[in-house]
Design an enzyme around this catalytic site. Sequence first.
Site, PDB file in Angstrom:
ATOM      1  N   ASN A  45       0.835  -1.203   0.000  1.00 10.86           N
ATOM      2  CA  ASN A  45       0.000   0.000   0.000  1.00 10.86           C
ATOM      3  C   ASN A  45       0.872   1.257   0.000  1.00 10.86           C
ATOM      4  O   ASN A  45       1.911   1.312   0.657  1.00 10.86           O
ATOM      5  CB  ASN A  45      -1.003   0.019   1.174  1.00 10.86           C
ATOM      6  CG  ASN A  45      -0.363  -0.133   2.536  1.00 10.86           C
ATOM      7  OD1 ASN A  45       0.625  -0.823   2.700  1.00 10.86           O
ATOM      8  ND2 ASN A  45      -0.945   0.529   3.531  1.00 10.86           N
ATOM      9  N   ILE A  46       0.435   2.244  -0.779  1.00 12.85           N
ATOM     10  CA  ILE A  46       1.177   3.488  -0.943  1.00 12.85           C
ATOM     11  C   ILE A  46       0.234   4.642  -0.610  1.00 12.85           C
ATOM     12  O   ILE A  46      -0.712   4.907  -1.370  1.00 12.85           O
ATOM     13  CB  ILE A  46       1.674   3.667  -2.409  1.00 12.85           C
ATOM     14  CG1 ILE A  46       2.347   2.392  -2.941  1.00 12.85           C
ATOM     15  CG2 ILE A  46       2.595   4.882  -2.515  1.00 12.85           C
ATOM     16  CD1 ILE A  46       3.676   2.061  -2.333  1.00 12.85           C
ATOM     17  N   GLU A  47       0.461   5.300   0.500  1.00  9.04           N
ATOM     18  CA  GLU A  47      -0.450   6.374   0.932  1.00  9.04           C
ATOM     19  C   GLU A  47       0.004   7.742   0.403  1.00  9.04           C
ATOM     20  O   GLU A  47       1.073   7.870  -0.207  1.00  9.04           O
ATOM     21  CB  GLU A  47      -0.545   6.360   2.461  1.00  9.04           C
ATOM     22  CG  GLU A  47      -1.123   5.037   2.953  1.00  9.04           C
ATOM     23  CD  GLU A  47      -1.349   4.983   4.456  1.00  9.04           C
ATOM     24  OE1 GLU A  47      -0.844   5.853   5.196  1.00  9.04           O
ATOM     25  OE2 GLU A  47      -2.044   4.042   4.891  1.00  9.04           O
ATOM     26  N   CYS A  56      -4.202   0.638  -2.455  1.00 10.18           N
ATOM     27  CA  CYS A  56      -4.038  -0.587  -1.681  1.00 10.18           C
ATOM     28  C   CYS A  56      -2.977  -1.512  -2.288  1.00 10.18           C
ATOM     29  O   CYS A  56      -2.698  -1.461  -3.486  1.00 10.18           O
ATOM     30  CB  CYS A  56      -5.353  -1.365  -1.647  1.00 10.18           C
ATOM     31  SG  CYS A  56      -6.667  -0.561  -0.735  1.00 10.18           S
ATOM     32  N   GLU A  58      -3.230  -4.684  -2.885  1.00 10.25           N
ATOM     33  CA  GLU A  58      -3.778  -5.628  -3.871  1.00 10.25           C
ATOM     34  C   GLU A  58      -3.796  -5.013  -5.268  1.00 10.25           C
ATOM     35  O   GLU A  58      -3.365  -5.627  -6.247  1.00 10.25           O
ATOM     36  CB  GLU A  58      -5.222  -6.017  -3.508  1.00 10.25           C
ATOM     37  CG  GLU A  58      -5.369  -6.745  -2.201  1.00 10.25           C
ATOM     38  CD  GLU A  58      -5.597  -5.810  -1.017  1.00 10.25           C
ATOM     39  OE1 GLU A  58      -4.930  -4.762  -0.929  1.00 10.25           O
ATOM     40  OE2 GLU A  58      -6.433  -6.151  -0.166  1.00 10.25           O
ATOM     41  N   CYS A  94     -10.347  -4.821   0.820  1.00 10.64           N
ATOM     42  CA  CYS A  94     -11.427  -3.818   0.916  1.00 10.64           C
ATOM     43  C   CYS A  94     -12.399  -3.994  -0.254  1.00 10.64           C
ATOM     44  O   CYS A  94     -12.128  -4.696  -1.223  1.00 10.64           O
ATOM     45  CB  CYS A  94     -10.847  -2.406   0.953  1.00 10.64           C
ATOM     46  SG  CYS A  94     -10.329  -1.788  -0.659  1.00 10.64           S
ATOM     47  N   CYS A  97     -11.067  -3.139  -3.765  1.00  9.10           N
ATOM     48  CA  CYS A  97     -10.187  -4.180  -4.326  1.00  9.10           C
ATOM     49  C   CYS A  97     -10.988  -5.401  -4.770  1.00  9.10           C
ATOM     50  O   CYS A  97     -10.653  -6.039  -5.764  1.00  9.10           O
ATOM     51  CB  CYS A  97      -9.122  -4.572  -3.310  1.00  9.10           C
ATOM     52  SG  CYS A  97      -7.863  -3.286  -3.110  1.00  9.10           S
TER      53      CYS A  97
END
Length: 140
Positions: A45-47, A56, A58, A94, A97
Amino acid sequence: MSDYNKEMLINEALRVRENAYAPYSSFYVGAALLTESGRVFTGANIENSSFPVGFCAERSAFASALSSGERKFTAICITGRAKNNGLTDYCMPCGMCRQFMTEFCGQDFEIITAKAPDDYKVYKLSQLMPGAFMLFGFMG
Ligand code: THU
């Protein structure tokens, strides 16, 4: 296909989880996606400062595989952890995804959610995303 190496896939997800960029949630997610051709693509995950811009693990793994030309998938392993390994539970995909997977994966696509190589659960996409929205059915 369900006779693939789950332990290998879990280890890949655990490994890539440590590359997550999650300074806002401090929740680290790793995903390892197995293609029908036997290749494994990983994602974390890359915020972002602007929260909805983040993505996310996935979809990160799927984007990598799809960009490499892969279109057929067998399984994905997901693993998440909170900061300092606290509150470790099975990390479920989620809703966004699940919808994303529906575009590219059949009902038998397997979703492994793992805490450790010997501690995991396996679901079919049909169990986690029943009645998914599909536009193709309306397009003649
Ligand atoms: N996250 C994922 O990477 N995959 C999921 O299926 C659930 C949530 C990430 C998004 C965000 O960076 C952090 O976990 C907390 O929601």
